[in-house]
Structures are given as C-alpha cells and as structure tokens.
Design a protein around this motif. Structure first.
Motif, PDB file in Angstrom:
ATOM      1  N   THR A   1       0.839  -1.213   0.000  1.00  0.00           N
ATOM      2  CA  THR A   1       0.000   0.000   0.000  1.00  0.00           C
ATOM      3  C   THR A   1       0.870   1.258   0.000  1.00  0.00           C
ATOM      4  N   ILE A   2       1.950   1.220   0.784  1.00  0.00           N
ATOM      5  CA  ILE A   2       2.829   2.393   0.839  1.00  0.00           C
ATOM      6  C   ILE A   2       3.503   2.617  -0.515  1.00  0.00           C
TER       7      ILE A   2
ATOM      8  N   VAL B   1       3.059   5.944  -2.711  1.00  0.00           N
ATOM      9  CA  VAL B   1       4.191   6.784  -3.132  1.00  0.00           C
ATOM     10  C   VAL B   1       4.169   6.964  -4.654  1.00  0.00           C
ATOM     11  N   ILE B   2       3.885   5.859  -5.366  1.00  0.00           N
ATOM     12  CA  ILE B   2       3.823   5.950  -6.839  1.00  0.00           C
ATOM     13  C   ILE B   2       2.713   6.933  -7.250  1.00  0.00           C
TER      14      ILE B   2
ATOM     15  N   LEU C   1       2.596  14.742  -7.838  1.00  0.00           N
ATOM     16  CA  LEU C   1       3.593  15.772  -7.514  1.00  0.00           C
ATOM     17  C   LEU C   1       4.452  16.124  -8.720  1.00  0.00           C
ATOM     18  N   GLY C   2       4.799  15.060  -9.475  1.00  0.00           N
ATOM     19  CA  GLY C   2       5.678  15.253 -10.640  1.00  0.00           C
ATOM     20  C   GLY C   2       5.077  16.238 -11.620  1.00  0.00           C
ATOM     21  N   VAL C   3       3.768  16.118 -11.806  1.00  0.00           N
ATOM     22  CA  VAL C   3       3.083  16.994 -12.763  1.00  0.00           C
ATOM     23  C   VAL C   3       3.068  18.434 -12.247  1.00  0.00           C
TER      24      VAL C   3
ATOM     25  N   SER D   1       9.703  14.469  -6.633  1.00  0.00           N
ATOM     26  CA  SER D   1       9.151  13.140  -6.369  1.00  0.00           C
ATOM     27  C   SER D   1       9.644  12.635  -5.021  1.00  0.00           C
ATOM     28  N   LEU D   2       8.838  11.774  -4.409  1.00  0.00           N
ATOM     29  CA  LEU D   2       9.220  11.203  -3.121  1.00  0.00           C
ATOM     30  C   LEU D   2      10.154  10.018  -3.365  1.00  0.00           C
ATOM     31  N   GLU D   3      11.118   9.884  -2.455  1.00  0.00           N
ATOM     32  CA  GLU D   3      12.014   8.729  -2.561  1.00  0.00           C
ATOM     33  C   GLU D   3      11.384   7.571  -1.820  1.00  0.00           C
TER      34      GLU D   3
END
Lengths: 289, 217
Positions: free
Chosen positions: A237-238, A242-243, A249-251, A256-258
C-alpha cells in the motif's frame, strides 16, 4: 520434530479456522504498520524536502560600486567562511552587465559609456536536514563586512519555512513514538480478543496435558503470520501510495518522493513480527495458569 | 495410584471439601456418587491437579500436591484420560483431529498417530465418522469421542465427570459398558455420577459423597 511441525501447521490452520478474528488482527497490524510506514517514508524524504526548500533560499550580496572584482573576490572568500554558508558564486561587474544584456537586450556601455553594475555574489546556505538553520546571523555577518552595500534575502519566508521544518521534525518524532505505543496496544488487544475466543481450545489443551510452550507456539506462529501479512499489505500500500503521489507531484512541482522499498518493507516486517509476538505473548500469559 | 490424606479445599465463595481420605488402587473401577454440589467435581479437579488443596496431600501416580511444580502438572495429565459431561471437544476440527490432538501433545510420531486414532475410534464405535465435526454428532457419539480422546494415549487412569449427564439412558448404559471394557484392559476408572440407577448392581466400588465429605467408601 513431528511435534514442532504439527505446531507450526496448527498455527497456520488456526488462521483459516478463525477467519474473522484473523482478519481483524491482520487489519490492525496492517493499519498500524501503514502509519509507521508513512512516517518512515516522510523521514526518508525530509532530506529531499529540506533540500528542495533550502535550494530556494537566495541571499544576494551587492558590493559598493568602488569595490573592484579582486576585492569582491576576497570578500566572497570571507563570506564562504561564515557558518551556515554552503557555497558562494561571485558575479563580477562584467558578469552583471552581460546578465543585464541577456535579459533586457540593452548594452549599458553603449548607453552610459561606463559599467554601472556593482560586483555581487549569491550565497547558498547549507541544506543538511539535521542542522537547524538561522539566516539572521549570516546576514548580520555579511552586512558587517567592509564593502558590502546591500543584502537581499527572503528573511520572513526563510524564517517561516525553518520554523515549520523544526516543528515538523519534532512532530514526526513524537508521532512515531505515539503510533508505535498505540499500535502495540491495539495489536495486543486484538490478539487478546482472538485468544479469548479460543479459551476453550486452551482449556482443552491444558486438560490433555499440553505444556505452556505447546499451547503458546501455534498462537505465536499465528501472530507471526498476522504480522507478516500485515507487513506485506502495508508495504504494498505504501509503495502504491508513493507511486500515486509521485505521479501527482511530478506533474505539479517536478519533485518526487524517494522510496527505499526494501528497507521500509524490512522495517515493517521486523516491527510487525515484534509487535505481533509481543501482543500474543501478553495475551496468552493472561489465559495460561 | 490415588491417595488423598486429610484433604480440604474451599472456594473463595465457600463450599468445597473437608478432610477427605481416599485410596484408589491400580486397575480399580470406582463410582463417585452424590447429589449435585456434594463435591464430586471438586474431588476430580484435585486429582488432576486443576485445584491444589488448602491442606492435606493429594498423591496421584507419584505426583504430590500441593508441592507439585506447575510445569510437572502437564506430565501428570498425560497419564490421565479425562472425560467431561460437556465433552470439551473442539468444534473447529473434525473427530480425527480432536482425538489426534491428545497424541500430538505427548509428542507421538505422525506415522503412529493415524493408526492409533483410527483404532481408538473403532473401539468406541465411531469408525467412519472421523471426518465429522462435533456438531454433526449426537450427544452419545460426542461422549464416545471424548472417551476415544481419553483412551487413545493409553492412560493409567481415566477420570470421568458425569459422562452420562447429557445423554439418553441407552447411550448412558453403553458409555458405562465402554468404560468397563477399558477398565478390563487394566486402566483404572473413577467415574462421577448422580445417576444411582445406572451404577447400581454393577459390582464396582461406590464412593458416596455428601456436603463436601465422603459418607461411604
């Protein structure tokens, strides 16, 4: 060996025999591990977050017009030694003029016959997350240098971001502790309910001569399976979250989150096993005479 | 095999047993009779050390209470087969698994367990019902399953607490006959009952309890 195998299989079969209670226990483990996982991801990304924000900080130092490029270079070296300063970039009088020309397409030399731009420099502050950053002392030191005319910086914004960041770090630390304690209590109580529903089994086992260990092992195996399933579900789920967040966020912000997927999965599995075993031990101890 | 010397026990709410002296020999069959509340179940619980006496000493198969260590009690119980009025069968597993559990507890080899369980079920007349769950059996059949679980580990002593309490008279008669057959193989049986009609005239020792004491033995 036969007995150990029986106990392990018995633990696994208990999951199927008591599907509803197992589902409740797995959900509790999943939910608490998911919260812990979110905190781990946030902690992992704090560095990136603070780098992102501190990368936006810009202190521009303008020197007096009388300061030559050589003197400016010396001043810049001095500025670099101030604690909290990560790097400096000197912008000579000529650089300033060519920047102006590139931005406004005007040649100042042709208009005025001399270069009116002072030398200046851009100061970058440190980005490490573990270091608390206060810009005021840096500004104060820069201003005290001979030859410095003006210092431009986003004082209020930096102060606010730094203050939020410190609060955020504190909150994460407290929240992690609270979530861990709550998760142990929730899981312990869920397992206690699960075991309470099996007090008949415990009683029957006691009466036919089962040792405490014989009674405990299947519950421990069952608890470990709850922990493992909960950890796998929480990890998946995590990763999915994140994906999803990165896609959004990328847009919007081009960040992006690591995700250290394996490390987080290992942590969650370890914590899941630990709290499930601890919870089951606490719960069984209440029913065994 | 069983020896109680001046044993007294009382529950927090009162009642219990007072000054009990009793001997049961190896291979003996004895009925423990008395009205409800006379102390039959308490006496049996003291024998399988579910309760420890307030005073006096209970000695069973060489284990003595109240000095017995808690971790020795399971090993005593492995040598005793227990049969209860409410069967104490586990509803979440079939008959085979219920009976096999007693052998898993003592650490028997998996290879032996199948044969021993099938033999025990055959002895109590439940062949072919090994895949049935307790809820699919009649009261008499459940009680016979309980006896199969008690005898499968070949105990030296069987304690039966009102085993005929929840079954019809025919099934009750058959259960007593079954316990007698087990006793004939050398296993001592101590059976509690308040059904005087069932035990009368069977030629076994009768221990009569009344108000927490032994009236006649």
């Amino acid at each position: 060996m036969d007995q150990l195998l029986f106990l392990i299989i018995e633990g696994a079969r208990n999951l199927w025999r008591h599907k509803l209670t197992a589902l409740g226990a797995v959900f509790s483990v999943f939910f608490t591990l998911f919260l812990i996982g979110v905190l781990l991801v946030m902690n992992d990304n704090t560095d990136k977050l603070i780098n992102y924000f501190r990368g936006k900080y810009k202190i521009e130092v303008f020197f007096n017009e009388s300061v030559s490029n050589e003197q400016a270079s010396k001043l810049v070296k001095n500025i670099r030694t101030i604690p909290g300063v990560r790097s400096t970039t000197l912008i000579s009088k000529e650089d300033a003029m060519s920047i102006f020309k590139s931005q406004f397409d005007e040649d100042v030399m042709e208009l005025l016959g001399y270069n009116p731009f002072p030398a200046s420099c851009v100061v970058n502050v440190i980005k490490q997350k573990n270091v608390s950053l206060s810009v005021e002392p840096i500004i104060h030191r820069i201003k005290s240098l001979d030859g410095v005319s003006e210092v431009h910086y986003q004082g209020r914004l930096i102060k606010r971001i730094e203050s939020y960041f410190q609060k955020f770090l504190k909150a994460i630390t407290y929240l992690s502790g609270v979530v861990l304690v709550i998760s142990i209590i929730i899981i312990s109580n869920t397992i206690r309910l699960t075991i309470y529903s099996k007090k008949e089994l415990i009683r029957a086992l006691e009466l036919i001569g089962a040792t405490k260990l014989f009674i405990q092992v299947p519950f421990m195996v069952e608890a470990m399976i709850h922990g493992l399933i909960g950890a796998v579900l929480a990890s998946v789920t995590i990763a999915g979250s994140v994906i999803f967040v990165n896609a959004k966020l990328g847009v919007l912000y081009n960040v992006s989150l690591e995700l250290n997927g394996i490390i987080i999965a290992l942590w969650l599995t370890g914590i899941g096993l630990f709290i499930s075993l601890l919870g089951s031990q606490r719960a069984i101890a209440r029913f065994l005479k | 095999m069983i020896r109680l010397n001046n044993v007294s026990f009382s529950y927090e709410k009162g009642f219990g047993l007072s000054n009990i002296n009793l001997d049961v020999s190896e291979g003996e069959f004895a009925f423990l009779i008395g009205p409800t509340g006379s102390g039959k179940t308490t006496l049996l619980r003291l024998i399988y050390m579910d309760l420890l006496p307030d005073s006096g000493q209970v000695e069973v198969l060489g284990h003595k209470s109240p000095k017995i260590k808690k971790n020795s009690i399971p090993f005593l119980r492995r040598r005793i087969g227990m049969v209860f009025q409410d069967y104490q069968l586990l509803d979440d597993r079939n008959l085979f698994d219920n009976v096999a559990l007693a052998l898993h507890v003592i650490g028997d080899d998996t290879a032996d367990i199948y044969d021993r369980v099938m033999e025990a079920l055959n002895d109590v007349g439940l062949s072919g019902k090994e895949q049935h769950y307790p809820s699919e059996l009649s009261g008499g059949e459940q009680q016979r399953a309980c006896i199969a679980r008690a005898m499968v580990k070949e105990p030296e002593l069987i304690l039966a607490d009102e085993p005929t309490g929840n079954v019809d008279p025919v099934a009750a008669y058959e259960l007593v006959k079954l316990l007698e057959e087990i006793n004939n193989e050398g296993t001592a049986v101590l059976m509690a009952s308040h059904n005087y009609g069932l035990i009368k005239g069977r030629g076994h020792r009768i221990i009569e309890m009344q108000e927490g004491g032994i009236r006649r033995s």
